[in-house]
Design a protein around this motif. Structure first.
Motif, mmCIF file in Angstrom:
data_model
loop_
_atom_site.group_PDB
_atom_site.id
_atom_site.type_symbol
_atom_site.label_atom_id
_atom_site.label_comp_id
_atom_site.label_asym_id
_atom_site.label_seq_id
_atom_site.Cartn_x
_atom_site.Cartn_y
_atom_site.Cartn_z
ATOM 1 N N SER A 46 -56.064 3.789 11.878
ATOM 2 C CA SER A 46 -54.341 3.627 11.814
ATOM 3 C C SER A 46 -53.770 4.123 10.212
ATOM 4 O O SER A 46 -53.672 4.528 11.308
ATOM 5 N N LEU A 77 -73.159 3.053 16.973
ATOM 6 C CA LEU A 77 -72.331 2.558 16.530
ATOM 7 C C LEU A 77 -73.020 1.819 14.891
ATOM 8 O O LEU A 77 -72.139 0.452 14.177
ATOM 9 N N GLN A 101 -64.676 -0.070 15.386
ATOM 10 C CA GLN A 101 -65.405 0.134 16.342
ATOM 11 C C GLN A 101 -66.601 -1.139 16.157
ATOM 12 O O GLN A 101 -66.974 -1.701 16.843
ATOM 13 N N ILE A 102 -67.364 -0.427 15.267
ATOM 14 C CA ILE A 102 -68.862 -1.151 15.292
ATOM 15 C C ILE A 102 -67.968 -2.772 15.300
ATOM 16 O O ILE A 102 -69.339 -3.674 15.527
ATOM 17 N N PRO A 116 -52.805 0.601 18.376
ATOM 18 C CA PRO A 116 -54.467 -0.412 18.308
ATOM 19 C C PRO A 116 -54.735 -1.292 17.461
ATOM 20 O O PRO A 116 -53.881 -0.923 15.575
ATOM 21 N N SER A 117 -55.946 -2.155 17.512
ATOM 22 C CA SER A 117 -56.324 -2.885 16.503
ATOM 23 C C SER A 117 -56.922 -1.802 14.801
ATOM 24 O O SER A 117 -57.750 -0.654 15.445
ATOM 25 N N SER A 118 -56.799 -2.041 13.965
ATOM 26 C CA SER A 118 -57.581 -0.847 12.959
ATOM 27 C C SER A 118 -59.260 -1.782 13.086
ATOM 28 O O SER A 118 -59.466 -1.560 11.761
ATOM 29 N N ARG A 119 -59.063 -2.347 13.472
ATOM 30 C CA ARG A 119 -60.345 -2.919 13.511
ATOM 31 C C ARG A 119 -61.102 -2.016 13.517
ATOM 32 O O ARG A 119 -60.918 -1.368 15.009
#
Lengths: 576, 320
Positions: A285, A236, B230-231, B225-228
């Motif tokens: 999204s 990540l 994963q990192i 889900p949030s569009s933030r």
């Protein structure tokens, strides 16, 4: 008297220059640098601060050349502030600048030029003027690679010579290496050239997994002309660009050859069938949510249909996880795998800025940049624009940074077909990669065949001695080095072998042209012939039959390139 | 002064100018902070939102201002902070913040988060800025523990180092240091006269607020889900069943003035920051959470920064 003064000046500058191992200094400083301090080497703090503030102030929204300023990452600003602090302290304690601090002034100016150049290219893209110049350079000027066997008045200025230049023979001058700098790092005498690529990768903490690599989809790229998507490593932190098209083999080879010669490079890796699995995160999204969406989005962005590169799409299941534990967090997520592709590292530790090879800061006077012309010609790299070089801010750990310059895109090489009506180009065409590179050799002068699309100042300024210097570096590569590098190409055996023979032949011609005794005596066969299961693929050094397109979707004979969708049909269902 | 306030307000409202420097946040104080609330921020649940404490650390702050409090008067605060994490890791930073104008208003935050390479040339001697700061904070902690009513201004060891720090501030106000760059943009006067004004210690307890799709109210069950990426999402709130909405911090702080001889000022403050993207949807969670805090814990909306609260209290002492 005059000679004594020159000698004293020379000794003084030699002593100063030897003090630094990060050697950006030239025998004469460019104006941008020299105006930042006086004759007593006392810094002009106001000017230095103006430069530092320009490079780091978030509220600077326009570059000094008037374009929107690219986003500056934290690590980049930290590094600049560290460099600036040394200059600040020199002013505060009223001590003359050390050579290391003058190096810092170079770096700050390099950062500025690089970011300004990026600001301009981001804003304007490829301009009509640039396109015209690319055509003219590739056609009208294509034969302009001739060098007189003599020392000129404009030899490189970063050689730290031990005696007056007039006392050198051309050959002696060609043996002088530039000091290590952000542009170039000399290989150690016991260093194996082909291993340099991995060494650079290790320093950047790049981990190319030999098993199936799990990459998380992060969007379709919007830059360049080759189809590619952005992904994130399973850690990540690091990014990977996944690419398809004609550069997947050539980029891997070109980058490794340049690394073996001492340059820093990008890190592309060829990947065979299903060696890469791209997983679509559930939280995305916007943008593609599965393989089909991704192929469509790539088509929309690049007008290239990559359907034939797709191996499988679907949902990750338990069976897949039992074979690859890295997939465990993604049970039930969409994925896509490929017949073949290349992945190029975008490590978190390397922050990419603009080009390093700007036509400024006396870049034209650097031996390594001048000499790189011969390396381009050897691998027949066509796209030599400054945009294909890179300044980067690399994190070495514990908030210690270094500036690096690299050749970032060496895939437009090893047999290039360029067309103008219709406009198109295709790379990695073995039959277009000429056996011969040497054009003429009269009275010790030398000329090369080849074409490049941008004559940057260092290439225009290259001399016989610079080219011969690079010839020595090319001579340093053994048959084993070439084999190991070509092993990473992903080319089918016959093509890989044919490239070996052609590269070796071109190398031998370069050495012969410069009267360099070959330290490795690489054997090659101009009549190389290859057949498999009774089928003749290569006859007398010419590829006559294309390879299985299930394994290699684009093949190696068609000259239809990326601007003509590699001769494929449009993607079904795509609405542009 | 009015002009400066106008510029500042306009700049804060014009969010483009502070791109990357803004955070959507709300602050609360409690008339009577109970142990029930401490338990809640450690592990709790409020109207469909789950709470999980994830770290506690202490930090030392030294606020800087000009002798006539130009920053305070312009709704700004500038602090040097030493953070001590549970792991023992220590960080120093200098940060400029604007006051919150209305509840939920994004505040400007401009930080220089690395001070370890700065040096000070004071009276022909070279000092490390970070060591000097460490010495000030260490000595402050020593005398604070010994005597909670101590007057820091009477400690010569600290005051000598503050003189070193003042030299640095005087020389550096035009240097490439982010908060100083911003102060110049804001046309704040006399920044070369910046000096330490108050010093204090805080304990911060941080928590994640998230929607646990397996344990939430009907309203939140269909939350997208949030569009933030994963990192940018902490490991604890990653995964299909969790949606990271907010991060909170409860600060318990004591401040001591560095100019006069006033008694210490104690402040408790609970800060809530949106983490859900897009931001516009995150506001809904913040509003619901606020309603719950008011009803369950008698929380009161607080717009003032710790610096503003401290100076407001100290002003009455100084004027005596």
């Amino acid at each position: 008297m005059k000679n004594i003064i020159y000698l004293l000046l020379f000794c003084y500058s030699t002593a100063l220059l030897s003090a630094s191992d990060d050697f950006l200094i030239l025998s004469k400083s460019p104006n941008e640098v020299s105006t930042l301090y006086n004759d007593s080497k006392m810094i002009d703090l106001a000017k230095a601060r103006a430069l530092c503030n320009y490079l780091t102030d978030n509220d600077v929204s326009l570059s000094t050349n008037g374009y929107p300023y690219p986003k500056r990452k934290k690590a980049y600003k930290r590094h600049i502030k560290q460099l600036c602090e040394k200059l600040e302290f020199s002013a505060w304690s009223e001590t003359p600048l050390t050579q290391d601090e003058i190096n810092n002034l170079y770096k700050l100016n390099l950062f500025k030029k690089s970011m300004n150049s990026k600001a301009k290219s981001d804003a304007l893209g490829l301009t009509i003027k640039q396109k015209i110049m690319m055509v003219l350079n590739s056609t009208v000027r294509k034969n302009d690679f001739a060098f007189k066997n003599k020392i000129t008045k404009k030899e490189a200025m970063n050689l730290n010579l031990e005696k007056p230049i007039k006392t050198y023979s051309v050959n002696e001058l060609s043996l002088v290496d530039p000091k290590d700098s952000p542009y170039y790092s000399n290989l150690q005498s016991n260093e194996t050239p082909y291993k340099r690529f991995s060494k650079l990768a290790k320093k950047k903490k790049i981990k190319n997994n030999k098993e199936q690599m799990v990459l998380i989809f992060d969007g379709v790229s919007g830059s360049g002309s080759a189809p590619k998507v952005k992904t994130i490593d399973k850690n990540l932190d690091d990014g990977w660009s996944v690419k398809w098209g004609d550069e997947i083999h050539t980029d891997a080879v070109g980058s490794r050859i340049f690394a073996a010669l001492g340059f820093d490079v990008d890190h592309p890796y060829y990947k065979e069938k299903n060696e890469v699995i791209v997983v679509f995160p559930s939280s995305t999204s916007d943008g593609p949510k599965n393989g089909t969406d991704m192929v469509l989005e790539v088509y929309k962005n690049f007008n290239i249909n990559i359907e034939k590169f797709v191996s499988k799409t679907g949902l990750i299941n338990e069976e897949m996880i039992s074979k690859n534990k890295d997939l465990a967090p993604y049970l039930g997520n969409e994925y896509i795998t490929f017949v073949e592709c290349a992945i190029e590292a975008r490590p978190d530790r390397v922050k990419r800025l603009g080009p390093i090879m700007t036509n400024s800061l006396y870049n034209r006077n650097r031996r390594e940049l001048r000499g790189s012309l011969l390396a381009h010609l050897w691998i027949d790299n066509w796209d030599t624009r400054a945009e294909n070089t890179l300044t980067s801010n690399n994190h070495l750990g514990k908030r210690v940074y270094e500036m690096r310059g690299s050749f970032s895109d060496l895939g437009t090489s090893l047999g290039v077909s360029v067309g103008y009506l219709p406009s198109d180009f295709r790379v990695g065409l073995i039959n277009k990669f000429s056996w011969d590179i040497l054009k003429k050799r009269t009275r010790g002068d030398i000329g090369f065949k080849g074409k490049i699309n941008a004559f940057l100042k260092p290439y225009e300024s290259a001399t016989y001695a610079d080219m011969k210097w690079m010839a020595y570096k090319i001579a340093n590569l053994s048959a084993n080095d070439l084999e190991k590098i070509l092993d990473k190409s992903g080319w089918p055996k016959g093509i890989k072998n044919l490239y070996f023979h052609k590269l070796a032949n071109r190398r031998a011609q370069i050495l012969k042209g410069f009267n360099i005794k070959d330290p490795h005596n690489i054997e090659f066969d101009r009549n190389y012939t290859y057949s498999k299961k009774g089928e003749l693929f290569i006859n007398n050094g010419v590829l006559i039959k294309d390879y299985n397109k299930d394994k290699h979707p684009l093949g190696y004979l068609s000259t239809k390139g990326r601007l003509r969708n590699y001769g494929q049909g449009p993607l079904e269902g795509a609405t542009k | 002064m009015i002009l400066i306030k106008f510029i500042l307000t306009s700049l804060i409202i014009s969010s483009n100018l502070f791109a990357g420097e803004l955070e959507e946040q709300r602050k609360y104080i409690f008339e009577d902070q109970s142990s029930k609330f401490e338990e809640f921020i450690s592990e709790g649940y409020l109207d469909g939102l789950s709470v999980k404490g994830h770290s506690t650390y202490e930090y030392f702050d030294m606020y800087l201002d000009t002798p006539n409090l130009e920053l305070f008067n312009n709704g700004l605060s500038l602090r040097i902070r030493k953070r001590i994490f549970a792991t023992g890791e220590i960080e120093f930073g200098i940060q400029l913040k604007s006051e919150m104008i209305k509840n939920g208003q994004a505040r400007m935050e401009v930080e220089e988060d690395e001070l370890n390479f700065y040096k000070v040339y004071h009276n022909h001697t070279t000092y490390s800025l970070q060591n000097t700061l460490s010495e000030i904070f260490n000595e402050f902690e020593k005398i604070r523990v010994q005597d909670t009513e101590t007057k820091v201004t009477q400690n010569l060891y600290i005051m000598k180092r503050i003189e070193i720090l003042k030299s640095w501030l005087k020389f550096k106000t035009n240097a490439p240091i982010a908060p100083f760059q911003k102060l110049k943009r804001l046309k704040i006067q006399n920044i070369s006269m910046l000096r330490p004004t108050v010093i204090g210690k805080s304990i911060r307890k941080r928590s994640h607020i998230f929607i646990n799709l397996k344990n939430t109210t009907e309203d939140y069950e269909t939350t997208l889900p949030s569009s933030r990426s994963q990192i940018e999402t902490p490991v604890f709130v990653q995964g299909k069943n969790k949606i990271w909405t907010m991060e909170t911090s409860l600060d318990t702080a004591n401040f001591y003035d560095l100019v006069s001889h006033c008694p210490k000022v104690s402040i408790n403050e609970y800060e809530v920051e949106n983490k859900y993207l897009p931001n516009s949807n995150g506001i809904k969670f913040m509003e619901n959470f606020e309603q719950g805090l008011k009803e369950s814990f008698k929380a009161i909306v607080n717009l003032e920064s710790k610096y503003k609260q401290t100076i407001n209290i100290l002003k009455s002492c100084i004027s005596k």
